[in-house]
Design an enzyme around this catalytic site. Structure first.
Site, PDB file in Angstrom:
ATOM      1  N   CYS A 190      -9.012  -9.625  -2.553  1.00  0.00           N
ATOM      2  CA  CYS A 190     -10.174  -8.845  -2.113  1.00  0.00           C
ATOM      3  C   CYS A 190     -11.349  -8.858  -3.096  1.00  0.00           C
ATOM      4  O   CYS A 190     -12.486  -9.063  -2.662  1.00  0.00           O
ATOM      5  CB  CYS A 190      -9.796  -7.404  -1.789  1.00  0.00           C
ATOM      6  SG  CYS A 190      -8.062  -7.102  -1.505  1.00  0.00           S
ATOM      7  N   ARG A 229       2.358 -11.114  -8.644  1.00  0.00           N
ATOM      8  CA  ARG A 229       2.664  -9.749  -9.057  1.00  0.00           C
ATOM      9  C   ARG A 229       4.036  -9.743  -9.704  1.00  0.00           C
ATOM     10  O   ARG A 229       4.951 -10.405  -9.226  1.00  0.00           O
ATOM     11  CB  ARG A 229       2.673  -8.807  -7.841  1.00  0.00           C
ATOM     12  CG  ARG A 229       1.300  -8.679  -7.210  1.00  0.00           C
ATOM     13  CD  ARG A 229       1.360  -7.844  -5.966  1.00  0.00           C
ATOM     14  NE  ARG A 229       0.201  -8.103  -5.136  1.00  0.00           N
ATOM     15  CZ  ARG A 229       0.082  -7.718  -3.873  1.00  0.00           C
ATOM     16  NH1 ARG A 229       1.061  -7.044  -3.311  1.00  0.00           N
ATOM     17  NH2 ARG A 229      -0.994  -7.990  -3.182  1.00  0.00           N
ATOM     18  N   GLN A 253      -1.009 -15.137   0.669  1.00  0.00           N
ATOM     19  CA  GLN A 253      -1.389 -14.273   1.788  1.00  0.00           C
ATOM     20  C   GLN A 253      -2.310 -15.031   2.734  1.00  0.00           C
ATOM     21  O   GLN A 253      -3.153 -15.798   2.277  1.00  0.00           O
ATOM     22  CB  GLN A 253      -2.148 -13.048   1.266  1.00  0.00           C
ATOM     23  CG  GLN A 253      -1.313 -12.139   0.395  1.00  0.00           C
ATOM     24  CD  GLN A 253      -2.138 -10.991  -0.144  1.00  0.00           C
ATOM     25  OE1 GLN A 253      -3.238 -11.183  -0.662  1.00  0.00           O
ATOM     26  NE2 GLN A 253      -1.612  -9.786  -0.029  1.00  0.00           N
ATOM     27  N   ASP A 279      -4.977 -14.217   4.012  1.00  0.00           N
ATOM     28  CA  ASP A 279      -5.876 -13.098   3.818  1.00  0.00           C
ATOM     29  C   ASP A 279      -7.231 -13.330   4.477  1.00  0.00           C
ATOM     30  O   ASP A 279      -7.670 -14.468   4.610  1.00  0.00           O
ATOM     31  CB  ASP A 279      -6.087 -12.920   2.303  1.00  0.00           C
ATOM     32  CG  ASP A 279      -6.189 -11.466   1.924  1.00  0.00           C
ATOM     33  OD1 ASP A 279      -6.233 -10.635   2.840  1.00  0.00           O
ATOM     34  OD2 ASP A 279      -6.234 -11.172   0.723  1.00  0.00           O
ATOM     35  N   HIS A 298     -11.183 -10.981   4.895  1.00  0.00           N
ATOM     36  CA  HIS A 298     -11.930  -9.735   4.766  1.00  0.00           C
ATOM     37  C   HIS A 298     -13.137  -9.792   5.670  1.00  0.00           C
ATOM     38  O   HIS A 298     -13.872 -10.776   5.643  1.00  0.00           O
ATOM     39  CB  HIS A 298     -12.317  -9.500   3.311  1.00  0.00           C
ATOM     40  CG  HIS A 298     -11.116  -9.318   2.443  1.00  0.00           C
ATOM     41  ND1 HIS A 298     -10.558 -10.337   1.711  1.00  0.00           N
ATOM     42  CD2 HIS A 298     -10.312  -8.234   2.262  1.00  0.00           C
ATOM     43  CE1 HIS A 298      -9.470  -9.879   1.101  1.00  0.00           C
ATOM     44  NE2 HIS A 298      -9.290  -8.617   1.415  1.00  0.00           N
ATOM     45  N   LYS A 324      -5.646   2.723   8.726  1.00  0.00           N
ATOM     46  CA  LYS A 324      -5.119   1.388   8.983  1.00  0.00           C
ATOM     47  C   LYS A 324      -4.208   1.349  10.197  1.00  0.00           C
ATOM     48  O   LYS A 324      -3.802   2.390  10.714  1.00  0.00           O
ATOM     49  CB  LYS A 324      -4.360   0.866   7.766  1.00  0.00           C
ATOM     50  CG  LYS A 324      -3.135   1.691   7.436  1.00  0.00           C
ATOM     51  CD  LYS A 324      -2.270   1.020   6.382  1.00  0.00           C
ATOM     52  CE  LYS A 324      -1.038   1.868   6.105  1.00  0.00           C
ATOM     53  NZ  LYS A 324      -0.019   1.185   5.332  1.00  0.00           N
ATOM     54  N   HIS A 367      -9.584  -5.323   5.663  1.00  0.00           N
ATOM     55  CA  HIS A 367      -8.609  -6.306   5.159  1.00  0.00           C
ATOM     56  C   HIS A 367      -7.648  -6.588   6.303  1.00  0.00           C
ATOM     57  O   HIS A 367      -7.224  -5.660   6.988  1.00  0.00           O
ATOM     58  CB  HIS A 367      -7.747  -5.744   4.033  1.00  0.00           C
ATOM     59  CG  HIS A 367      -8.475  -5.084   2.914  1.00  0.00           C
ATOM     60  ND1 HIS A 367      -8.580  -5.640   1.673  1.00  0.00           N
ATOM     61  CD2 HIS A 367      -9.103  -3.891   2.842  1.00  0.00           C
ATOM     62  CE1 HIS A 367      -9.236  -4.811   0.881  1.00  0.00           C
ATOM     63  NE2 HIS A 367      -9.559  -3.759   1.558  1.00  0.00           N
TER      64      HIS A 367
HETATM   65 ZN   LIG Z   1      -7.836  -7.315   0.844  1.00  0.00          ZN
END
Ligand SMILES: [Zn+2]
Ligand SMILES: [Zn+2]
Length: 646
Positions: free
Chosen positions: A337, A366, A384, A386, A388, A472, A518
């Protein structure tokens, strides 16, 4: 009298001292027979706890998660009693309920407990259960509690009690057994009809390796024998479908101690499968107006301090990387992000540019403790899918619906048809917990709920479950074994636009903050593929599976024809291979079955003459002799039936 508010919002009056069970009976005798536990305001209580003030009451049965927790925790008391009777001198420590069952950590006076001891523990525990002993809570003074365990010589319970405050200490009794416990039990032991000890492991007292090692006994229990039998069958099936086992057998991924724990290595077949999944999503995303971006695997520490991720992942994760000369500090990226915020910031935006949708298959790192690592589901580096979305408050509605469409498309194309949605909103009683204006929160929450309604999702609203930075929606997917997985979170965020000072010029010519969404339909590629492996047992949808067909010549004589068949399939982009080893067809079929190849194409004398192939389906169905063209049509038709275009 006291006023009791029930979950449907109705308020009923009862005498002071009325118990949840009495209230359940007042609602309906039939319902009361199933009630095993209760929650009063925020506290889990016994169904026999007298209520003395106004408040809201929820009654739980075995069907509720909270009911199961009470059921399994209560069983841990029963098993502890059985252990005390079977192993005199055993010291009990803690016995909580877990996701599937319970455990009890004990210090054995001597010897060990192994699998051969499980039946005798189960038998003893069931004998106790059949006595229908009530679970009774009682308050004790700290002094009495300490004396009780000093007499027993149980230093573990003494340590627990020393950390408790006088006036808050309770014991739970049933039959001849007493345990230090804060409560949350079923009415009596008789409700437990089936008990299974599942495994035994070592565990350090308080999880500290400098403290004594204890014996952890895992178990599960049910209100019906039939449910235990079904559960054990499911466990057996889950073992067969374990993604770590299948991943190895199908040569999809591996781990190397040299490379490091929790860092998967994708083998050619697995990498190709991942690529197909990525390609599938990229294609749909392109149609949905996403733009791909690429950002680095590391970022300056300051970036994550700004984003707030350093506070979350800094101290307890991988430590900063330092440059040799200048005193620069970089972090392995824990989230994509912040990078995408800076992508947004590369130039000023006007409301006319919005929404911007930046997507990336971004790999993040992580730290997970080695004990927590598990195949592909808990790793230290993962990718991910991912993206945005940066939009105006008025666009949240439409963007949410678009993301839901995309998520439903993903789930449908991969054979997940059993799922619900969970909408997490604010706790209206704690408005100070959240950042962002009340007006924007209301707008976003309504947008999410409207989108869920509009798209016909089966959804539940969870009050107070929203993160402090925005509401969310999560998809809760049920796999073929009935297990729930959280997939495809769509999260509204008011914080990062603030922290990164993201703006757009509105139609009023003023600067405004965009809202960030997200979203990741797969979540992590690693975890998703693990789930897909266990859901399908390795029988992936035809469009995704590594090898779609294998050509099996009956003998050497037909090798040439088999090669010709293979070529023709390859020319039509069917993923096929050939097994021309000098083995019997029977053996070749068995191996192809083990490798879960959907189509076995057997070619012999007659096929070669007639220019056909004899098709056998994985699992045994014989489709007979057909032409290569007919086979290609069959494959296309099957692919098109699951993989629709977005
Ligand atoms: Zn994010
Ligand atoms: Zn208890």
């Amino acid at each position: 009298m006291i006023k009791i508010t029930l979950p449907d919002g109705s308020v009923r009056e009862f005498e002071k001292g009325t118990t949840p069970m009495e209230i359940a009976k007042n609602i309906s005798e039939g319902f009361a027979r199933n009630v095993i536990s209760a929650k009063f305001n925020t506290a889990i209580i016994e169904s026999s706890t007298p209520l003395h003030k106004d408040g809201s009451l929820v009654l739980y049965t075995w069907k509720d998660k909270e009911g199961k927790t009470a059921f399994w925790h209560s069983t841990s008391h029963i098993v502890a009693q059985a252990l005390e009777e079977l192993y005199p001198g055993v010291k009990l420590t803690i016995g909580p309920a877990i996701d599937n069952g319970f455990y009890y950590d004990v210090d054995l006076p001597e010897g060990t407990i192994s699998e051969k001891d499980f039946p005798s523990i189960e038998k003893k525990a069931l004998e106790i259960a059949r006595g229908k002993h009530d679970f009774k809570m009682k308050s004790v003074t700290k002094e009495d509690a300490l004396n009780f365990y000093k007499e027993e010589g149980n230093e573990y319970k003494i340590e627990l009690i020393e950390n408790l405050e006088d006036g808050t200490i309770t014991f739970c009794d049933h039959d001849t057994f007493t345990d230090l416990c804060r409560g949350g039990h079923i009415p009596n032991t008789g409700i437990v009809k089936a008990i299974k000890i599942l495994s035994v492991a070592g565990a350090y007292w308080r999880g500290d390796e400098n403290k004594p090692q204890l014996t952890r006994i895992y178990g599960i229990s049910f209100p019906k024998q039939k449910e235990l039998t079904e559960y054990l069958a499911l466990l057996e099936e889950a073992k067969k479908r374990d993604h770590r086992k299948l991943g190895k057998e199908l040569e999809l991924f591996t781990f190397s101690q040299k490379v490091g724990q929790g860092l998967p290595l994708w083998l050619p077949k697995g990498a190709a499968l991942r690529e197909r999944l990525e390609g599938f999503l990229k294609k749909a995303q392109k149609k949905a107006g996403y733009e791909m971006v690429v950002t680095p695997h590391i970022g300056q520490k300051e970036l994550y301090v700004t984003s707030g991720h350093y506070a979350k992942y800094g101290e307890d994760s991988f430590q900063p990387i330092k440059t040799p000369k200048m005193d620069e500090e970089f972090l392995l990226k824990p989230m994509n992000c912040p990078h995408h915020c800076e992508v947004y910031n590369f130039k000023p935006h006007s409301y006319k540019d919005l929404p911007k949708r930046f997507a990336e298959f971004g790999t993040v790192y992580r730290y997970e403790q080695s004990g927590e690592l598990h195949g592909l589901t808990r790793v230290r580096g993962f990718t991910q899918d991912d993206a945005h979305i940066f939009c105006t408050p008025d666009q949240v509605d439409q963007e949410f619906m678009n993301v839901i469409d995309l998520s439903l498309y993903v789930l449908g194309s991969l054979g997940f048809d059993n799922f619900t949605a969970q909408v997490s909103i604010r706790d209206p009683k704690n408005p100070d917990k959240y950042i962002g204006t009340v007006e924007n929160w209301e707008k976003a929450e309504n947008a999410i709920i409207n989108a869920a309604k509009e798209k016909g999702l089966d959804y539940v609203i969870e009050e107070g479950e929203a993160a402090f930075y925005g509401p969310k929606l999560d998809f809760m997917v049920k796999d073929a074994l009935g297990r729930n997985w959280q997939l495809g979170t769509i999260q509204v965020d008011y914080t990062l636009p603030e922290r990164f000072d993201l703006t757009y010029k509105g139609s009023d010519n003023e600067l405004h903050r965009p809202i960030m969404i997200h979203r990741a339909p797969f979540g992590s590629m690693e975890r998703f593929i693990a789930l897909l492996l266990e859901h399908t047992g390795g029988n992936f949808p035809l469009w995704l599976i590594p090898e779609q067909a294998i050509v099996l010549p009956v003998s050497e004589k037909h090798e040439k024809y088999a090669e010709k068949v293979l070529k023709s399939l390859e020319n039509s982009e069917i993923r096929a291979l050939i097994d021309n080893r000098n083995e019997t067809v029977g053996k070749k079929i068995r191996e192809a079955e083990m490798n879960k190849i959907p189509f076995m194409l057997i070619v012999g004398e007659n096929d070669e003459k007639a220019n056909t192939i004899s098709v056998r389906r994985h699992g045994g169905d014989d489709l007979g002799a057909i032409t290569i063209e007919e086979f290609k049509d069959l494959v296309t038709k099957e692919i098109n039936s699951t993989l629709k275009s977005f």
